[in-house]
Scaffold this motif. Structure first.
Motif, PDB file in Angstrom:
ATOM      1  N   LEU A   1       6.767 -27.441  12.725  1.00 58.48           N
ATOM      2  CA  LEU A   1       8.078 -27.757  13.284  1.00 58.48           C
ATOM      3  C   LEU A   1       8.966 -26.523  13.396  1.00 58.48           C
ATOM      4  O   LEU A   1       9.649 -26.322  14.402  1.00 58.48           O
ATOM      5  CB  LEU A   1       8.766 -28.819  12.427  1.00 58.48           C
ATOM      6  N   LEU A   2       8.941 -25.677  12.372  1.00 55.70           N
ATOM      7  CA  LEU A   2       9.842 -24.536  12.324  1.00 55.70           C
ATOM      8  C   LEU A   2       9.385 -23.391  13.218  1.00 55.70           C
ATOM      9  O   LEU A   2      10.201 -22.741  13.870  1.00 55.70           O
ATOM     10  CB  LEU A   2       9.977 -24.044  10.877  1.00 55.70           C
ATOM     11  N   TYR A   3       8.072 -23.135  13.266  1.00 56.64           N
ATOM     12  CA  TYR A   3       7.575 -21.964  13.988  1.00 56.64           C
ATOM     13  C   TYR A   3       7.073 -22.259  15.401  1.00 56.64           C
ATOM     14  O   TYR A   3       6.536 -21.378  16.062  1.00 56.64           O
ATOM     15  CB  TYR A   3       6.475 -21.282  13.164  1.00 56.64           C
ATOM     16  N   THR A   4       7.241 -23.506  15.847  1.00 54.47           N
ATOM     17  CA  THR A   4       6.966 -23.825  17.248  1.00 54.47           C
ATOM     18  C   THR A   4       8.187 -24.397  17.950  1.00 54.47           C
ATOM     19  O   THR A   4       8.294 -24.302  19.172  1.00 54.47           O
ATOM     20  CB  THR A   4       5.823 -24.854  17.383  1.00 54.47           C
ATOM     21  N   GLY A   5       9.097 -25.029  17.193  1.00 55.46           N
ATOM     22  CA  GLY A   5      10.258 -25.656  17.811  1.00 55.46           C
ATOM     23  C   GLY A   5       9.927 -26.949  18.524  1.00 55.46           C
ATOM     24  O   GLY A   5      10.742 -27.463  19.280  1.00 55.46           O
ATOM     25  N   LEU A   6       8.740 -27.515  18.271  1.00 53.09           N
ATOM     26  CA  LEU A   6       8.345 -28.753  18.939  1.00 53.09           C
ATOM     27  C   LEU A   6       9.064 -29.951  18.355  1.00 53.09           C
ATOM     28  O   LEU A   6       9.432 -29.960  17.180  1.00 53.09           O
ATOM     29  CB  LEU A   6       6.833 -28.965  18.802  1.00 53.09           C
ATOM     30  N   ARG A   7       9.263 -30.971  19.178  1.00 49.32           N
ATOM     31  CA  ARG A   7       9.784 -32.241  18.683  1.00 49.32           C
ATOM     32  C   ARG A   7       8.706 -32.928  17.854  1.00 49.32           C
ATOM     33  O   ARG A   7       7.524 -32.597  17.949  1.00 49.32           O
ATOM     34  CB  ARG A   7      10.209 -33.135  19.849  1.00 49.32           C
ATOM     35  N   ARG A   8       9.110 -33.931  17.073  1.00 43.59           N
ATOM     36  CA  ARG A   8       8.172 -34.542  16.134  1.00 43.59           C
ATOM     37  C   ARG A   8       6.956 -35.158  16.830  1.00 43.59           C
ATOM     38  O   ARG A   8       5.837 -35.066  16.330  1.00 43.59           O
ATOM     39  CB  ARG A   8       8.866 -35.602  15.275  1.00 43.59           C
ATOM     40  N   GLY A   9       7.162 -35.785  18.003  1.00 41.55           N
ATOM     41  CA  GLY A   9       6.046 -36.392  18.718  1.00 41.55           C
ATOM     42  C   GLY A   9       5.033 -35.361  19.164  1.00 41.55           C
ATOM     43  O   GLY A   9       3.816 -35.570  19.068  1.00 41.55           O
ATOM     44  N   ASP A  10       5.517 -34.211  19.655  1.00 40.35           N
ATOM     45  CA  ASP A  10       4.624 -33.142  20.100  1.00 40.35           C
ATOM     46  C   ASP A  10       3.978 -32.446  18.906  1.00 40.35           C
ATOM     47  O   ASP A  10       2.807 -32.061  18.963  1.00 40.35           O
ATOM     48  CB  ASP A  10       5.398 -32.133  20.948  1.00 40.35           C
ATOM     49  N   ALA A  11       4.744 -32.284  17.822  1.00 38.81           N
ATOM     50  CA  ALA A  11       4.182 -31.665  16.615  1.00 38.81           C
ATOM     51  C   ALA A  11       3.056 -32.515  16.043  1.00 38.81           C
ATOM     52  O   ALA A  11       2.051 -31.992  15.558  1.00 38.81           O
ATOM     53  CB  ALA A  11       5.282 -31.469  15.574  1.00 38.81           C
ATOM     54  N   ALA A  12       3.214 -33.847  16.095  1.00 41.00           N
ATOM     55  CA  ALA A  12       2.203 -34.745  15.539  1.00 41.00           C
ATOM     56  C   ALA A  12       0.901 -34.708  16.330  1.00 41.00           C
ATOM     57  O   ALA A  12      -0.171 -34.915  15.765  1.00 41.00           O
ATOM     58  CB  ALA A  12       2.744 -36.176  15.493  1.00 41.00           C
TER      59      ALA A  12
END
Length: 362
Positions: A198-209
């Motif tokens: 989350l911190l080192y990509t800046g993705l939203r939770r849905g994309d991070a998952a």
């Protein structure tokens, strides 16, 4: 043993390994369910697919001019098609609730007072209240424009509620809170990997998952974001690379449940929130995205760079972060001007570490 599926619902794995669901009665047409399995949006699509099956009777549709009639026309418009899949799923649930409660009412009866009443009804959960208001803005913006159904948009002038966390929505993590979380969840834990993604990509939770090895090539992540449909490309930074290497990951996604399955967006958010509580930090998954944007802006990222990194298709959010970073920097520099001119240069010097202790000993 897996639970049996509802009637006429079928599960299938594609040649790419993706699990899909569809509705089919006997030898009738297959209707694909696009929403995530198990969510309210999924079962809403399932019920709609069952209702879409041809029947022998000529069912009576909603009355022309009613709210339900207007919603159906809006959802068949290009304005609706232009929304992201995630936004459509969220608003489908809201429109379903509205249709159940007042679908037979006339669209012309909806006033600004009606919209405010719907917002206030949900005021205990500001996020839900604001989602309702945004859905109504979309519906009546179309109805008063291309739809030509009403002369005045009753949602105009109705303000969003402030979030429960702070005046700007979700709480933005501080550097101290990030450090506290890292102490509670060391390298190699799933919780730490979630924070690093989350911190080192800046993705939203849905994309991070849903992020996995298939999105990484030659050290670069390339993924189409769920909310805006923008494609973002960013390098796998060293802290994230170490975290991925130290953690047990899945075949399709880096983040997995205790059973080794990929996370659904909602369950991932709930799971990560529990990890935050255990680490005694007040943050959330979205708050880390804001922390990353704040950190990047304070380190000198331009508006265009922020837009590319966070997948924003307008400069509104980028301007917000660069403006805040500029104000902070200017305030720190201007603070020296509050001092008398004769002492300004002396106080601007930073004392060496331990200077106070040495002076006391001497």
């Amino acid at each position: 043993m897996p639970r049996p599926l509802p009637p006429s619902l079928h599960r299938e794995r594609t040649r790419h390994g993706q699990v899909v669901y569809y509705v089919r009665r006997k030898h009738g047409p297959r209707i694909r369910i696009r929403a995530e399995f198990g969510t309210p949006a999924f079962f809403e699509e399932y019920r709609a697919a069952l209702a879409a099956e041809p029947t022998s009777g000529a069912g009576k549709g909603p009355q022309a001019g009613s709210i339900e009639w207007a919603i159906k026309r809006y959802m068949a418009s290009s304005a609706w098609a232009g929304l992201s899949p995630a936004t459509r799923r969220a608003r489908e649930n809201i429109f379903h609730q509205i249709t159940e409660a007042a679908g037979d009412k006339m669209l012309s009866q909806v006033t600004q007072r009606t919209i405010i009443g719907g917002r206030e009804k949900r005021a205990k959960t500001p996020h839900a209240a604001n989602n309702y208001l945004k859905a109504m803005r979309g519906l009546f913006g179309w109805a008063a424009g291309d739809g030509g159904l009403v002369k005045v948009n009753p949602a105009l002038g109705v303000k969003l509620l402030k979030g429960a966390n702070d005046a700007e929505g979700f709480h933005t993590w501080t550097e101290e809170e990030v450090g506290r979380f890292e102490e509670a969840w060391p390298l190699g834990t799933r919780e730490r990997l979630a924070l690093d993604i989350l911190l080192y990509t800046g993705l939203r939770r849905g994309d991070a998952a849903k992020l996995g090895r298939q999105h990484v090539r030659d050290g670069v992540i390339t993924i189409r974001t769920e909310k805006t449909g923008e494609v973002v490309s960013l390098p796998v930074l060293e802290p994230l690379a170490r975290s991925i290497a130290a953690t047990k990951t899945g075949d399709l996604t880096f983040l997995i449940t205790e059973r080794g399955a990929p996370f659904a967006k909602e369950s991932f958010g709930n799971w990560f929130k529990k990890a935050c509580v255990k680490a005694k930090v007040p943050g959330s998954a979205h708050g880390l995205r804001k922390a990353g944007a704040t950190r990047a802006a304070e380190n000198g990222a331009s508006e265009r760079e922020l837009m590319a990194l966070f997948g924003w298709n307008t400069g509104k959010m980028a301007v917000h972060y660069t403006k805040a970073a500029s104000q902070k920097r200017l305030a720190q520099e201007a603070a020296q001007l509050l001092l008398p001119k004769r002492t300004r240069n002396k106080t601007a010097r930073t004392p060496r570490p331990g200077a106070g202790a040495s002076a006391k000993n001497r």
